[in-house]
Design an enzyme around this catalytic site. Structure first.
Site, PDB file in Angstrom:
ATOM      1  N   GLN A 162       0.760  -1.250  -0.030  1.00  0.00           N
ATOM      2  CA  GLN A 162       0.000   0.124  -0.303  1.00  0.00           C
ATOM      3  C   GLN A 162       0.844   1.373  -0.021  1.00  0.00           C
ATOM      4  O   GLN A 162       0.299   2.168   0.302  1.00  0.00           O
ATOM      5  CB  GLN A 162      -0.849   0.071   1.158  1.00  0.00           C
ATOM      6  CG  GLN A 162      -1.960  -1.278   1.229  1.00  0.00           C
ATOM      7  CD  GLN A 162      -2.756  -1.104   2.408  1.00  0.00           C
ATOM      8  OE1 GLN A 162      -2.347  -0.518   3.650  1.00  0.00           O
ATOM      9  NE2 GLN A 162      -3.988  -1.684   2.542  1.00  0.00           N
ATOM     10  N   CYS A 163       2.101   1.149  -0.421  1.00  0.00           N
ATOM     11  CA  CYS A 163       3.137   2.293  -0.392  1.00  0.00           C
ATOM     12  C   CYS A 163       2.394   3.633  -1.205  1.00  0.00           C
ATOM     13  O   CYS A 163       2.553   4.698  -0.657  1.00  0.00           O
ATOM     14  CB  CYS A 163       4.445   1.546  -0.797  1.00  0.00           C
ATOM     15  SG  CYS A 163       4.404   1.362  -2.646  1.00  0.00           S
ATOM     16  N   GLY A 164       1.979   3.404  -2.318  1.00  0.00           N
ATOM     17  CA  GLY A 164       1.177   4.470  -3.094  1.00  0.00           C
ATOM     18  C   GLY A 164       0.319   5.302  -2.373  1.00  0.00           C
ATOM     19  O   GLY A 164       0.085   6.463  -2.354  1.00  0.00           O
TER      20      GLY A 164
END
Length: 377
Positions: A162-164
């Site tokens: 879920q980095c973005g």
């Protein structure tokens, strides 16, 4: 200066596409409603008047400093909980930059400053910090004066790919209403629109659409890389206090590297450290602990410095955060530019892990390579 291939403010964005059949979208669960505050019990009736009142409640413990960062998924991860308990309160951007510099202050230095002020504390800190944590050929310039522009961001630790969306959430704190937009809302809308299957974001254009819809902000898609002709636009954007979302390849220490997109990751930048030869005369104050480091004076008009030229290496560092640490990092601008410009391939390990991912037509090269997202209120 704007990119010849970037969209004007509020560009028309084509409708979202339907994901490929081989990448099924996992339906999201509806968000549970926020529980109401519990009411106090009713006041005692006259039949209870003879009962003495209870003793007063003890005073609350004194505040212990800044609150720790919110960690999404903390209740599920013992490792994250233990790490958070050992962590210090998250400092603001200015304090975190000074922390990075002071970490190297007392170490022996094997260098000689080219400037006349050889005893400058900042020069020593910058050069030593640059030698030990950046690319071996990248050092802080000891012949420059440094100005830090930064907008403070909260920290959020990602769970899964879920980095973005975590980077977008952090950026959204500068753009959305004071109440903020929960990460769960970003994840839900991204899944409903077909941008992601489990939190991953392999399209900068989809990220822009999501930001416009959920955060209600302007999103400008920048293509052609972070170098010329886009470089001045990016630096002016950061100096003004607006966030920038950047896809890049992540190294073991979260810094940019070059892995052809196999380590694709997202970061948000909301500040920049500029090395200049001539400091503007108005609107800046020098740090009392680190001579040579300057900040814009809050509430006072300041003259913007001349931006370092692109052929002037080691003079621009991005102040960035990403979803695997609650501290800021300083990254050489050219290092970020080069990492962003070589995102071409989908990771073989992801391709073989048995999970579904939403990748745009044209793959990682079409979705991420040489692209970034400028967000504005």
């Amino acid at each position: 200066m704007t990119s010849p291939c970037c969209h004007p403010p509020d560009p028309p964005i084509p409708p979202p596409r339907t994901p490929a059949p081989q990448a099924p979208i996992i339906p999201s669960l509806p968000l549970s409603p926020v529980p109401r505050n519990l009411a106090f019990p009713p006041a005692p009736s006259s039949l209870q008047a003879s009962i003495p009142p209870p003793p007063p409640l003890p005073l609350p413990p004194p505040a212990m400093g800044a609150a720790p960062p919110h960690v999404f998924g903390l209740e599920k991860s013992r490792l994250l909980k233990e790490a958070l308990e050992k962590a210090s309160p998250v400092p603001k951007g200015r304090e975190d930059v000074k922390r990075l510099l002071k970490l190297r202050k007392d170490r022996p230095l094997q260098w000689r400053c080219a400037s006349s002020n050889e005893e400058s504390c900042l020069h020593k800190c910058l050069v030593q910090w640059g030698r030990q944590t950046l690319h071996p050929t990248k050092r802080f310039r000891s012949d420059l004066r440094w100005i830090l522009f930064c907008a403070d961001l909260p920290s959020l630790i990602q769970e899964g790919p879920q980095c973005g969306l975590v980077a977008l959430w952090m950026a959204g704190t500068l753009l959305s209403p004071p109440s903020g937009i929960p990460l769960e809302r970003l994840v839900q809308v991204a899944m409903e629109r077909g941008y992601t299957a489990q939190g991953e974001m392999f399209s900068v254009a989809d990220m822009g659409r999501l930001a416009q819809e959920v955060l209600g902000c302007q999103a400008e898609l920048l293509c052609g890389g972070l170098g010329s002709p886009n470089r001045d636009l990016v630096l002016q954007h950061l100096v003004s206090g607006q966030p920038l979302l950047i896809p890049y390849d992540e190294d073991f220490n979260h810094e940019p590297c070059q892995r052809k997109g196999h380590k694709a990751h997202w970061a948000v930048s909301a500040g920049v450290l500029l090395g200049v030869q001539d400091l503007p005369s108005l609107g800046y104050s020098e740090d009392p602990e680190l001579p040579g480091l300057f900040y814009p004076v809050p509430g006072m008009p300041c003259q913007l410095p001349s931006l370092p030229e692109e052929g002037f290496p080691g003079a621009v560092y991005l102040l960035s955060k990403q979803g695997k640490s609650w501290h800021y990092q300083l990254w050489d601008y050219d290092q970020v530019r080069d990492s962003n410009l070589q995102l071409t391939d989908f990771s073989p390990s992801r391709a073989n892990d048995g999970r579904a991912y939403v990748v745009p037509a044209g793959g990682v090269r079409a979705g991420l390579c040489g692209q970034a997202l400028l967000l504005r209120q």
